[in-house]
Motif scaffolding. Structure first.
Motif, short mmCIF file in Angstrom:
data_model
loop_
_atom_site.label_atom_id
_atom_site.label_comp_id
_atom_site.label_asym_id
_atom_site.label_seq_id
_atom_site.Cartn_x
_atom_site.Cartn_y
_atom_site.Cartn_z
N PRO A 143 64.40 -13.82 110.56
CA PRO A 143 65.30 -13.61 109.42
C PRO A 143 64.56 -13.10 108.18
O PRO A 143 63.39 -13.41 107.96
CB PRO A 143 65.90 -14.99 109.16
N ILE A 144 65.27 -12.32 107.39
CA ILE A 144 64.78 -11.93 106.07
C ILE A 144 65.20 -13.07 105.14
O ILE A 144 66.37 -13.40 105.07
CB ILE A 144 65.35 -10.57 105.64
N GLU A 145 64.23 -13.67 104.47
CA GLU A 145 64.43 -14.99 103.90
C GLU A 145 64.82 -15.08 102.43
O GLU A 145 65.31 -16.09 101.99
CB GLU A 145 63.16 -15.83 104.13
N SER A 146 64.61 -14.04 101.66
CA SER A 146 64.87 -14.18 100.23
C SER A 146 65.56 -12.94 99.67
O SER A 146 65.52 -11.86 100.27
CB SER A 146 63.55 -14.41 99.48
N GLU A 147 66.16 -13.10 98.51
CA GLU A 147 66.78 -11.96 97.82
C GLU A 147 65.73 -10.90 97.49
O GLU A 147 65.99 -9.70 97.57
CB GLU A 147 67.49 -12.43 96.55
N GLU A 148 64.54 -11.35 97.11
CA GLU A 148 63.44 -10.43 96.78
C GLU A 148 63.07 -9.58 98.00
O GLU A 148 62.87 -8.37 97.91
CB GLU A 148 62.23 -11.23 96.30
N GLU A 149 63.02 -10.24 99.16
CA GLU A 149 62.68 -9.53 100.39
C GLU A 149 63.79 -8.53 100.76
O GLU A 149 63.50 -7.40 101.14
CB GLU A 149 62.49 -10.57 101.51
N TRP A 150 65.06 -8.93 100.60
CA TRP A 150 66.17 -8.01 100.87
C TRP A 150 66.12 -6.82 99.92
O TRP A 150 66.37 -5.68 100.33
CB TRP A 150 67.52 -8.72 100.73
N ALA A 151 65.79 -7.05 98.65
CA ALA A 151 65.71 -5.96 97.67
C ALA A 151 64.65 -4.95 98.09
O ALA A 151 64.85 -3.74 97.99
CB ALA A 151 65.43 -6.53 96.28
N MET A 152 63.50 -5.45 98.57
CA MET A 152 62.42 -4.57 99.01
C MET A 152 62.88 -3.74 100.22
O MET A 152 62.66 -2.53 100.28
CB MET A 152 61.19 -5.41 99.35
N PHE A 170 63.88 3.03 112.24
CA PHE A 170 62.47 3.08 111.88
C PHE A 170 61.94 1.66 111.68
O PHE A 170 62.71 0.71 111.57
CB PHE A 170 62.22 3.93 110.62
N THR A 171 60.62 1.55 111.68
CA THR A 171 59.95 0.28 111.39
C THR A 171 59.00 0.52 110.23
O THR A 171 58.58 1.66 109.98
CB THR A 171 59.16 -0.25 112.60
N PHE A 172 58.67 -0.54 109.52
CA PHE A 172 57.69 -0.44 108.45
C PHE A 172 57.05 -1.80 108.23
O PHE A 172 57.54 -2.81 108.70
CB PHE A 172 58.32 0.10 107.15
N GLU A 173 55.92 -1.78 107.52
CA GLU A 173 55.18 -3.01 107.26
C GLU A 173 55.01 -3.19 105.76
O GLU A 173 54.77 -2.22 105.04
CB GLU A 173 53.80 -2.93 107.93
N ASN A 174 55.16 -4.41 105.30
CA ASN A 174 54.90 -4.75 103.91
C ASN A 174 53.59 -5.53 103.88
O ASN A 174 53.54 -6.69 104.32
CB ASN A 174 56.05 -5.59 103.34
N GLU A 175 52.53 -4.89 103.41
CA GLU A 175 51.22 -5.52 103.42
C GLU A 175 51.15 -6.73 102.49
O GLU A 175 50.49 -7.71 102.79
CB GLU A 175 50.15 -4.50 103.05
N GLU A 176 51.87 -6.66 101.37
CA GLU A 176 51.87 -7.77 100.42
C GLU A 176 52.43 -9.04 101.07
O GLU A 176 51.88 -10.12 100.93
CB GLU A 176 52.70 -7.40 99.19
N LYS A 177 53.54 -8.90 101.80
CA LYS A 177 54.17 -10.04 102.47
C LYS A 177 53.56 -10.29 103.85
O LYS A 177 53.83 -11.31 104.47
CB LYS A 177 55.67 -9.78 102.66
N GLN A 178 52.78 -9.34 104.33
CA GLN A 178 52.19 -9.38 105.66
C GLN A 178 53.28 -9.61 106.72
O GLN A 178 53.17 -10.44 107.61
CB GLN A 178 51.10 -10.46 105.76
N ARG A 179 54.35 -8.81 106.59
CA ARG A 179 55.46 -8.87 107.54
C ARG A 179 55.83 -7.47 107.97
O ARG A 179 55.68 -6.51 107.22
CB ARG A 179 56.68 -9.54 106.92
#
Length: 84
Positions: free
Chosen positions: A60-69, A23-32
């Motif tokens: 790449p997924i760049e941060s621990e916060e991004e990986w957690a999300m 699946f794909t998804f979008e994070n509007e807060e990160k705009q990614r």
């Protein structure tokens, strides 16, 4: 944009591997935008994730916060799959 169910990635040896997009998804807060995929040849069930741009290039997924999300979204997806 990722429009098919197939994604091609290169392993550490440079060998091209065909992956199945789950699946794909979008994070509007990160705009990614993100894609979650697996190797249909791998029976372990390991799942991978990456960000991607408008052209479909993996980033790449760049941060621990991004990986957690991403892991939170993946957990919700897994729960939905087991309910059905």
């Amino acid at each position: 944009m990722l429009e098919s169910n197939t994604l091609y990635v290169h392993d550490e040896d440079g060998k091209e591997m065909e992956m199945e997009i789950l699946f794909t998804f979008e994070n509007e807060e990160k705009q990614r935008k993100y894609v979650v995929f697996s190797d249909p040849q791998d029976e372990s069930g390991e799942v991978y994730a990456s960000a991607y741009d408008e052209a479909g290039n993996l980033l790449p997924i760049e941060s621990e916060e991004e990986w957690a999300m991403v892991e939170e979204v993946l957990g919700a997806f897994s729960e939905d799959e087991t309910v059905e």
